[in-house]
Design a protein around this motif. Sequence first.
Motif, mmCIF file in Angstrom:
data_model
loop_
_atom_site.group_PDB
_atom_site.id
_atom_site.type_symbol
_atom_site.label_atom_id
_atom_site.label_comp_id
_atom_site.label_asym_id
_atom_site.label_seq_id
_atom_site.Cartn_x
_atom_site.Cartn_y
_atom_site.Cartn_z
ATOM 1 N N GLY A 795 0.860 -1.358 0.068
ATOM 2 C CA GLY A 795 0.198 -0.082 -0.246
ATOM 3 C C GLY A 795 0.645 1.348 0.120
ATOM 4 O O GLY A 795 0.383 2.308 0.649
ATOM 5 N N THR A 796 1.911 1.160 -0.588
ATOM 6 C CA THR A 796 2.739 2.678 -0.571
ATOM 7 C C THR A 796 2.487 3.191 -1.919
ATOM 8 O O THR A 796 2.064 2.787 -2.898
ATOM 9 C CB THR A 796 4.297 1.958 -0.663
ATOM 10 N N PRO A 797 2.788 4.612 -1.904
ATOM 11 C CA PRO A 797 2.733 5.459 -3.175
ATOM 12 C C PRO A 797 3.976 4.789 -4.204
ATOM 13 O O PRO A 797 4.700 4.029 -3.689
ATOM 14 C CB PRO A 797 2.864 6.701 -2.709
ATOM 15 N N THR A 798 3.656 5.331 -5.380
ATOM 16 C CA THR A 798 4.528 4.819 -6.349
ATOM 17 C C THR A 798 5.897 5.705 -6.449
ATOM 18 O O THR A 798 5.823 6.685 -6.257
ATOM 19 C CB THR A 798 3.829 4.702 -7.866
ATOM 20 N N PHE A 799 6.964 4.717 -6.205
ATOM 21 C CA PHE A 799 8.455 5.247 -6.297
ATOM 22 C C PHE A 799 8.410 6.504 -5.368
ATOM 23 O O PHE A 799 8.768 7.515 -6.047
ATOM 24 C CB PHE A 799 8.562 5.445 -7.891
ATOM 25 N N VAL A 800 8.442 6.363 -4.149
ATOM 26 C CA VAL A 800 8.679 7.449 -3.349
ATOM 27 C C VAL A 800 9.686 6.905 -2.201
ATOM 28 O O VAL A 800 9.895 5.717 -1.958
ATOM 29 C CB VAL A 800 7.302 7.735 -2.333
ATOM 30 N N PRO A 801 10.958 7.814 -1.550
ATOM 31 C CA PRO A 801 11.755 7.383 -1.054
ATOM 32 C C PRO A 801 11.323 7.030 0.523
ATOM 33 O O PRO A 801 10.565 7.497 1.014
ATOM 34 C CB PRO A 801 12.851 8.791 -1.043
ATOM 35 N N TYR A 802 12.193 5.888 0.884
ATOM 36 C CA TYR A 802 11.763 5.579 2.398
ATOM 37 C C TYR A 802 13.008 5.409 3.170
ATOM 38 O O TYR A 802 13.925 5.001 2.574
ATOM 39 C CB TYR A 802 10.963 4.211 2.456
ATOM 40 N N GLU A 803 12.925 5.761 4.581
ATOM 41 C CA GLU A 803 14.071 5.694 5.578
ATOM 42 C C GLU A 803 13.925 4.382 6.093
ATOM 43 O O GLU A 803 12.748 4.120 6.619
ATOM 44 C CB GLU A 803 14.236 6.675 6.427
ATOM 45 N N ILE A 804 14.992 3.354 5.956
ATOM 46 C CA ILE A 804 14.552 1.901 6.495
ATOM 47 C C ILE A 804 15.834 1.810 7.323
ATOM 48 O O ILE A 804 16.921 2.020 7.259
ATOM 49 C CB ILE A 804 14.848 1.139 5.137
ATOM 50 N N LYS A 805 15.558 0.839 8.477
ATOM 51 C CA LYS A 805 16.451 0.314 9.258
ATOM 52 C C LYS A 805 15.942 -1.103 9.898
ATOM 53 O O LYS A 805 15.140 -1.288 9.923
ATOM 54 C CB LYS A 805 16.944 1.180 10.344
ATOM 55 N N VAL A 806 17.281 -2.026 10.014
ATOM 56 C CA VAL A 806 16.641 -3.222 10.592
ATOM 57 C C VAL A 806 17.726 -3.526 11.591
ATOM 58 O O VAL A 806 19.034 -3.359 11.441
ATOM 59 C CB VAL A 806 17.005 -4.480 9.230
ATOM 60 N N GLN A 807 17.131 -3.837 12.756
ATOM 61 C CA GLN A 807 17.979 -4.069 14.199
ATOM 62 C C GLN A 807 17.816 -5.609 14.485
ATOM 63 O O GLN A 807 16.554 -6.431 14.427
ATOM 64 C CB GLN A 807 17.291 -3.197 15.143
ATOM 65 N N ALA A 808 18.966 -6.258 14.891
ATOM 66 C CA ALA A 808 18.855 -7.408 15.342
ATOM 67 C C ALA A 808 18.604 -7.645 16.899
ATOM 68 O O ALA A 808 19.027 -6.685 17.533
ATOM 69 C CB ALA A 808 20.254 -8.094 15.219
ATOM 70 N N LEU A 809 17.814 -8.572 17.285
ATOM 71 C CA LEU A 809 17.690 -8.882 18.701
ATOM 72 C C LEU A 809 17.571 -10.376 18.944
ATOM 73 O O LEU A 809 17.261 -11.199 18.187
ATOM 74 C CB LEU A 809 16.429 -8.164 19.290
ATOM 75 N N ASN A 810 18.029 -10.609 20.321
ATOM 76 C CA ASN A 810 17.800 -12.014 20.614
ATOM 77 C C ASN A 810 17.205 -12.123 22.197
ATOM 78 O O ASN A 810 16.820 -11.163 22.573
ATOM 79 C CB ASN A 810 19.040 -13.029 20.649
ATOM 80 N N ASP A 811 17.191 -13.141 22.744
ATOM 81 C CA ASP A 811 16.348 -13.338 24.126
ATOM 82 C C ASP A 811 17.094 -12.683 24.984
ATOM 83 O O ASP A 811 16.388 -12.212 26.010
ATOM 84 C CB ASP A 811 16.705 -14.945 24.534
ATOM 85 N N LEU A 812 18.069 -12.031 25.103
ATOM 86 C CA LEU A 812 18.911 -11.047 26.102
ATOM 87 C C LEU A 812 19.003 -9.735 25.555
ATOM 88 O O LEU A 812 19.296 -8.875 26.404
ATOM 89 C CB LEU A 812 20.339 -11.527 25.885
ATOM 90 N N TYR A 814 18.684 -6.357 22.465
ATOM 91 C CA TYR A 814 18.834 -5.645 21.058
ATOM 92 C C TYR A 814 20.328 -5.423 20.945
ATOM 93 O O TYR A 814 21.119 -5.249 21.735
ATOM 94 C CB TYR A 814 17.881 -4.472 21.167
ATOM 95 N N ALA A 815 20.516 -5.485 19.559
ATOM 96 C CA ALA A 815 21.802 -4.898 19.170
ATOM 97 C C ALA A 815 21.914 -3.556 19.067
ATOM 98 O O ALA A 815 20.918 -2.746 19.351
ATOM 99 C CB ALA A 815 22.186 -5.472 17.727
ATOM 100 N N PRO A 816 23.078 -2.806 18.841
ATOM 101 C CA PRO A 816 22.966 -1.278 18.993
ATOM 102 C C PRO A 816 22.289 -0.916 17.807
ATOM 103 O O PRO A 816 21.822 -1.354 16.748
ATOM 104 C CB PRO A 816 24.780 -0.986 18.687
ATOM 105 N N GLU A 817 21.879 0.524 17.992
ATOM 106 C CA GLU A 817 21.039 1.192 16.984
ATOM 107 C C GLU A 817 21.664 1.166 15.575
ATOM 108 O O GLU A 817 22.788 1.367 15.408
ATOM 109 C CB GLU A 817 20.761 2.241 17.497
ATOM 110 N N PRO A 818 20.694 0.512 14.762
ATOM 111 C CA PRO A 818 21.423 0.554 13.434
ATOM 112 C C PRO A 818 21.397 1.764 12.448
ATOM 113 O O PRO A 818 20.597 2.706 13.008
ATOM 114 C CB PRO A 818 20.342 -0.568 12.730
ATOM 115 N N SER A 819 22.064 1.940 11.725
ATOM 116 C CA SER A 819 22.079 2.801 10.533
ATOM 117 C C SER A 819 20.890 3.003 9.594
ATOM 118 O O SER A 819 20.460 1.934 9.409
ATOM 119 C CB SER A 819 23.640 3.012 10.070
ATOM 120 N N GLU A 820 20.637 3.961 9.013
ATOM 121 C CA GLU A 820 19.551 4.236 8.309
ATOM 122 C C GLU A 820 19.851 3.982 6.763
ATOM 123 O O GLU A 820 21.095 4.504 6.552
ATOM 124 C CB GLU A 820 18.792 5.385 8.455
ATOM 125 N N VAL A 821 19.084 3.594 5.912
ATOM 126 C CA VAL A 821 19.342 3.500 4.561
ATOM 127 C C VAL A 821 18.277 3.936 3.782
ATOM 128 O O VAL A 821 16.992 4.037 4.377
ATOM 129 C CB VAL A 821 19.876 2.136 3.957
#
Length: 1116
Positions: A795-812, A814-821
């Motif tokens: 449901g996104t508009p056609t060809f618009v820029p997005y800021e994206i980040k993916v952060q890892a976590l486990n049972d203990l 979160y990982a450090p804050e990720p950088s944005e792409v």
Amino acid sequence: MMKKKSISSSKASLVLFLCQMISALDVPLDSKLLEELSQPPTITQQSPKDYIVDPRENIVIQCEAKGKPPPSFSWTRNGTHFDIDKDAQVTMKPNSGTLVINIMNGGKAEAYEGVYQCTARNERGAAISNNIVIRPSRSPLWTKEKLEPNQVREGDSLVLHCRPPVGLPPPIIFWMDNAFQRLPQSERVSQGLNGDLYFSNVQPEDTREDYICYARFNHTQTIQQKQPISVKVFSMDSLNDTIAANLSDTDIYGAKPVTERQPILLTPTGSTSTKVELRGNVLLLECIAAGLPTPVIRWIKEGGELPANRTFFENFKKTLKIIDVSEADSGNYKCIARNILGSAHHVISVTVKAAPYWITAPRNLVLSPGEDGTLICRANGNPKPNISWLANGVPIAIAPEDPSRKVDGDTIIFSHVQERSSAVYQCNASNEYGYLLANAFVNILAEPPRILTPANKLYQVIADSPALLDCAYFGSPKPEIEWFKGVKGSILRGNEYIFHDNGTLEIPVAQKDSAGTYTCVARNELGKIQNEVQLEVKDPTMIIKQPEYKVIQRYGQVSFECIIKHDSTLLPTVTWLKDNDELPDDERFLIGKDNLTIMNVTDKDDGTYTCIVNTTLDSVSASAVLTVVARPNPPFDLELTGQLERSVELSWIPGDENNSPITNFVIEYEDGLHEPGVWHYQTEVPGTQTTIQLKLSPYVNYSFRVIAVNEIGRSQPSEPSEQYLTKSANPDENPSNVQGIGSEPDNLVITWESLKGFQSNGPGLQYKVSWRQKDVDDEWTSVIVANVSKYIVSGTPTFVPYEIKVQALNDLGYAPEPSEVIGHSGEDLPMVAPGNVQVHVINSTLAKVHWDPVPLKTVRGHLQGYKVYYWKVQSLSRRSKRHVEKKILTFRGNKTFGMLPGLEPYSSYKLNVRVVNGKGEGPASPDKVFKTPEGVPSSPSFLKITNPTLNSLTLEWGLPTHPNGVLTSYILKFQPINNTHELGPLVEIRIPANESSLILKNLNYSTRYKFYFNAQTSVGSGSQITEEAVTIMDEAMASRQVDIATQGWFIGLMCAVALLILILLIVCFIRRNKGGKYPVKEKEDAHADPEIQPMKEDDGTFGEYRLFSFVSSAPF
């Protein structure tokens, strides 16, 4: 040759001794000579001074001597004559002085104890033996004694006395049990030099009832046994129980527990002692200590060092042993017994005395009548020995007078001796520790010279080496020796020869010209004799190609060369050694004529290989080292130490490097939790390093292995180390390569590279995916997904820029804050076509196209570039339609122009332009028409030449495949070619464009022509096509030619010519075989056929090609 000089009797005794050394004769050990010369007796064999005999066997007292005439023998016993004829038990061996005393037939050895001495006598003197003390061996029984049991408290010291019976010689002592098993000994329990068994401290396990001392008497081969000794050790617990059982409850009791005690010496006693030992013997010093814990013994020499290479420690260092002692070993030796509570010491003062020993023993003396000489007897000892002389076994003071003899202490001086002066002299050197007795005879001989070297003896030597030519001689007085070369040569003198006192002639450096016959002459006042010997000088044996150092890999093949050069008269033998020993008995070693080859080399072949070449005269050798290299052996004994949460220290022991240094170690790891069985590269270290601190990740079950690397390759991996499981932790890093690219116009596909197993740092790995539209004031939208690598936002508009980040976590956590792409939602096809398309024709094959860029908003995606579609509509020179083939050129990026190459001239084209994004192409711009100008035509499609006659040719051609414009004319050029392929004058003809054939007339008959043909437009001439053709010959000449060739008479003539040639060849062959000369060449030169002379090109015309044209055109 050195000459004998006379000296006055007033000279010092040293000078007399030197004179004796010069003039005294040495009697060669030549059996024939010895049989002929008179000689005083010499003792050759005798029994030892201290002779212990077995009382059960016959007693044999040896006395052997030689002399000329053979000596007679007599004996003394205890200083008086021993008449063997009066004792039936005693016999003397024939031709010998050896006595045999028969004990086996009822005699008793004790009856023959005493001091015996043998005398050997002939007319020239008497020699005597040592004083031989005969004692029978004794092995007495142990005296009866009552042995009380030894009851001792645990930890106390104990000595079990052996006290063996006194035997001759002393017995060997050892301790065993009832089962004849030797009792174990240690630092705590050991046997002393006197045979006693010492316990530094007793333990409960020492309790037993069968401590048995044995004495072995080697001479009688008997073993005597002491009664068993009982030892009972009381421990403190058992002692307290015994006391408690015998006391009332009101009594105070309790034995003291085992207490540690500082050392005390059990033997020797006191603080000091003395020891006397004789020079040359073995010095044994002993210290045994009691104490708890068991003391340790150490030895030192006060004021000096223990002698190196002669000092040994025995009996758990309780015995100091010094072999071959000398006076320098005298001094104070201290033993120190030490444990944790203290020490005890004892000083042993050692004095080394010496029985007499020779400095200069008297030597036999052979003199001529009237000569001088000396006998010297010098001995040393501690105390200094007394020297006494005997003559023929009688003290010299009471011996018969000899005016030529004078005694001066340890020297007897002889002057102007006569034959009656022959005698045997005895020198006796004695002190309180023993004596030495030596016989030396003085033999006065008068003998003419004799040469003992065989006549014509052949000597062979190698060039440049010494040659020793023997001339063994004897005579009395001592003969003078002279050497000559050849039968009539002059006497040899000079520095190139060395004349030895024994008559040998030495040529220090023999050369080839040294070979020949040499004559030795010996003369004294009683006569003269000579002898000839032969000398041959051979070329040396050389190794001209030596084996060389080789490095070979395991299982390879290696060869060592050994090429030799030798004298042709010598037969060499070649032997190969490995490490100075024989080659292994292995079929892999192949010995060739000049080499050694080793097949399938193994590690054990490593070593030094030597080629030895032997002849009967010389030997040469050369060596080379073989180094066998291989991949290193795997490291071993991997050990993990210093385990921390994020690091561990790994150490290992390198394997054998196999003669190739290890350059580095590779460390690999296995994650048994996430990827069992898969090994990963961790790091590597230099080959000199065997430990490394490794960085670790959390939540990994590590195992490590090490691989050694050298120049040959990598070793097998080591055995894995023990496993080490690190603790879990938050992830240290986030996924990499995060991207946002839509797959549809209304979505955003977010992808990333998942963390590897060991990067998760703990269980329950997940990812927090977040996104928001760029440049819009929106909040982040986030979802948590499982361990995947993609998430789709719909449901996104056609060809618009997005800021994206993916952060890892486990049972203990979160990982450090990720950088944005930055990513973009999905693309759609572009909406508009490029406008204002313009074409500029540059030339007939190239055009340039321009367009205006489309607005970026209408692209609706990433602008990838523009595509130009163009196609040829028709050729302007031909109105016919053809299949349309569109061509496409792509111009990347935001480019607004491009070149169109490869166009066809004089043609009509259309083109359009489209914009391209990641989704595809947008709409096309309106078609744009453009035309290319005329160009030069292609070559005519064909050129054929037909209907040749005597002077004409017909030409036909086809239109150019690509006229590339309006044809204006054709250009024809042609020129004749002679039979040397030279070209004649060029003729050019212009032909109207509407013609397709032409008849060329007025040509030369039987002539080859070359034609060049091309078409023209208004732009210029196109490429040309070429052909060649030939006009035909005159018809009458052709007819005659054919008639002659087909006539029968012509065929017969040719056969006759062939037959004639065959007959001529046969005649030529026959005459040649008979030796005649057939001057064919001269006749041919004299009668040359003028019709076969070369043609002359006088006028440069092409008429000379007519015959060639006729032949070529014959088929026409």
